[in-house]
Write an enzyme that holds these catalytic residues in place. Structure first.
Site, PDB file in Angstrom:
ATOM      1  N   SER A   1       0.841  -1.203   0.000  1.00 30.40           N
ATOM      2  CA  SER A   1       0.000   0.000   0.000  1.00 30.40           C
ATOM      3  C   SER A   1       0.875   1.250   0.000  1.00 30.40           C
ATOM      4  CB  SER A   1      -0.866   0.038   1.257  1.00 30.40           C
ATOM      5  OG  SER A   1      -0.985  -1.208   1.849  1.00 30.40           O
TER       6      SER A   1
ATOM      7  N   SER B   1       1.842   5.333  -1.700  1.00 35.55           N
ATOM      8  CA  SER B   1       1.938   6.071  -2.958  1.00 35.55           C
ATOM      9  C   SER B   1       3.087   5.573  -3.839  1.00 35.55           C
ATOM     10  CB  SER B   1       2.116   7.560  -2.663  1.00 35.55           C
ATOM     11  OG  SER B   1       3.270   7.753  -1.865  1.00 35.55           O
TER      12      SER B   1
ATOM     13  N   GLY C   1       3.053   1.805   8.008  1.00 37.96           N
ATOM     14  CA  GLY C   1       1.763   2.121   8.609  1.00 37.96           C
ATOM     15  C   GLY C   1       1.356   3.567   8.467  1.00 37.96           C
TER      16      GLY C   1
ATOM     17  N   GLU D   1      -0.255  -5.565   5.824  1.00 42.01           N
ATOM     18  CA  GLU D   1       1.079  -5.512   5.197  1.00 42.01           C
ATOM     19  C   GLU D   1       2.030  -6.511   5.856  1.00 42.01           C
ATOM     20  OE1 GLU D   1       1.290  -0.917   3.606  1.00 42.01           O
ATOM     21  OE2 GLU D   1       2.194  -1.398   5.522  1.00 42.01           O
TER      22      GLU D   1
HETATM   23  O1  LIG Z   1       0.248   1.910   5.696  1.00 45.92           O
HETATM   24  C1  LIG Z   1       0.894   2.254   4.727  1.00 45.92           C
HETATM   25  C2  LIG Z   1       2.176   1.723   4.347  1.00 45.92           C
HETATM   26  O2  LIG Z   1       2.955   1.167   5.330  1.00 45.92           O
HETATM   27  C3  LIG Z   1       2.961   2.437   3.260  1.00 45.92           C
HETATM   28  O3  LIG Z   1       3.617   1.434   2.546  1.00 45.92           O
HETATM   29  C4  LIG Z   1       3.944   3.452   3.811  1.00 45.92           C
HETATM   30  O4  LIG Z   1       3.266   4.409   4.573  1.00 45.92           O
HETATM   31  C5  LIG Z   1       4.750   4.147   2.702  1.00 45.92           C
HETATM   32  O5  LIG Z   1       3.903   4.887   1.900  1.00 45.92           O
HETATM   33  P1  LIG Z   1       4.423   5.812   0.728  1.00 45.92           P
HETATM   34  O6  LIG Z   1       4.921   4.918  -0.356  1.00 45.92           O
HETATM   35  O7  LIG Z   1       3.217   6.607   0.312  1.00 45.92           O
HETATM   36  O8  LIG Z   1       5.496   6.689   1.287  1.00 45.92           O
END
Ligand SMILES: O=C[C@H](O)[C@H](O)[C@H](O)COP(=O)(O)O
Length: 286
Positions: free
Chosen positions: A73, A75, A148, A156
């Site tokens: 999950s 971006s 998270g 995850e």
């Molecule tokens: O709960 C979300 C996840 O652990 C995401 O993988 C983490 O926050 C990184 O997200 P991003 O790729 O948006 O920085």
């Protein structure tokens, strides 16, 4: 007759020829994700092709073990799913819906899989994954992570622990010397337990517990964030985390904490950190 594997590989968009995205940060996330997918998924696929190229009927395809891939999950992993969708469309003759299955880490991740024309499976059907790709909020030199930021940590962790190989994709802001360098630790807590959990945290960590807050949904919704598992998230600051496993275990002993966003390195083999100029730094697990 099938195209040769080499000619198919050359049909994939070359990473150097990609057009710029809306910001250097997005370029960094895409560069890391594409490189990670090309270096870790493609070899798994290429190793299967001699076996799969002999198959012709649906019955034969459904009898082979699929390649099962976890899609996380956030971006950054958006671009990993995009690249996987492209690989699937290019290698269509070998990689149909039956032999490539993707397991999601929550609601957003399910949509990523479906929107990239990938086939969705569940851990209940596919408890063993060949590989999983996911983002991170922080990643230390041993490839321990804090995850998270998007409240998806529980699913995850289930997916990461089910995968033979776990690959982190991130931009270069996420590479840190130790965990909780600039990020709090998210913990998923059952809805009626935050006060109890905070009380226990104070007992265990004393003055080291500098902050403990329930994550709010504002401005999009008044009240606490509700996870895909209908729990809430607390973000805690207990100072620098050097022994990830020890802190994770301490937290998990508290009744009411369902899971923590601390991911000690279990099977993380590599982390890819994209830079805004499109270059990528890779750290391999020693
Ligand atoms: O709960 C979300 C996840 O652990 C995401 O993988 C983490 O926050 C990184 O997200 P991003 O790729 O948006 O920085």
């Amino acid at each position: 007759m099938f195209d040769s594997v080499e000619s198919l590989e050359s049909k994939l968009t070359s990473v150097d020829s990609l057009e710029n995205l809306s910001s250097p940060l997005e370029n960094a996330k895409r560069a890391a994700s594409y490189k990670a997918m090309d270096e870790h998924f493609l070899p798994l696929l290429l190793a299967k092709i001699p076996e799969w190229s002999k198959l012709s009927t649906i019955q034969e395809f459904s009898a082979v073990q699929p390649l099962v891939v976890g899609i996380g999950s956030g971006s950054t992993v958006v671009y990993a799913a995009e690249r996987l969708g492209e690989i699937k469309s290019v290698f269509n003759a070998f990689l149909n819906d039956l032999n490539l299955i993707c397991v999601a880490t929550g609601f957003q991740s399910e949509n990523l899989i479906l929107n990239n024309n990938l086939r969705l499976g569940t851990l209940a059907y596919y408890p063993e994954l060949a590989i999983a790709f996911d983002g991170a909020d922080e990643c230390d030199p041993q490839l321990g992570c804090i995850k998270g930021g998007g409240a998806c940590l529980l699913q995850e962790k289930l997916v990461a622990l089910s995968a033979k190989k776990f690959i982190v994709v991130a931009d270069d802001r996420k590479k840190v010397p130790y965990l909780s360098y600039g990020w709090k630790i998210p913990i998923e807590v059952v809805n009626n337990a935050p006060t109890f959990v905070e009380h226990q945290l104070k007992k265990i960590f004393g003055k080291d517990l500098k902050e403990c807050v329930i994550r709010e949904s504002m401005p999009k919704k008044a009240g606490a964030v509700v996870t895909d598992n209908f729990n809430c998230i607390m973000d805690i600051n207990i100072g620098p985390v050097h022994n990830v496993e020890e802190i994770n275990n301490k937290l998990k002993q508290i009744t009411g904490i369902v899971e923590t966003g601390l991911f000690p390195n279990v099977n993380c083999v590599a982390a890819y950190f994209g830079n805004s100029d499109g270059s990528v730094e890779k750290i391999l697990h020693q």
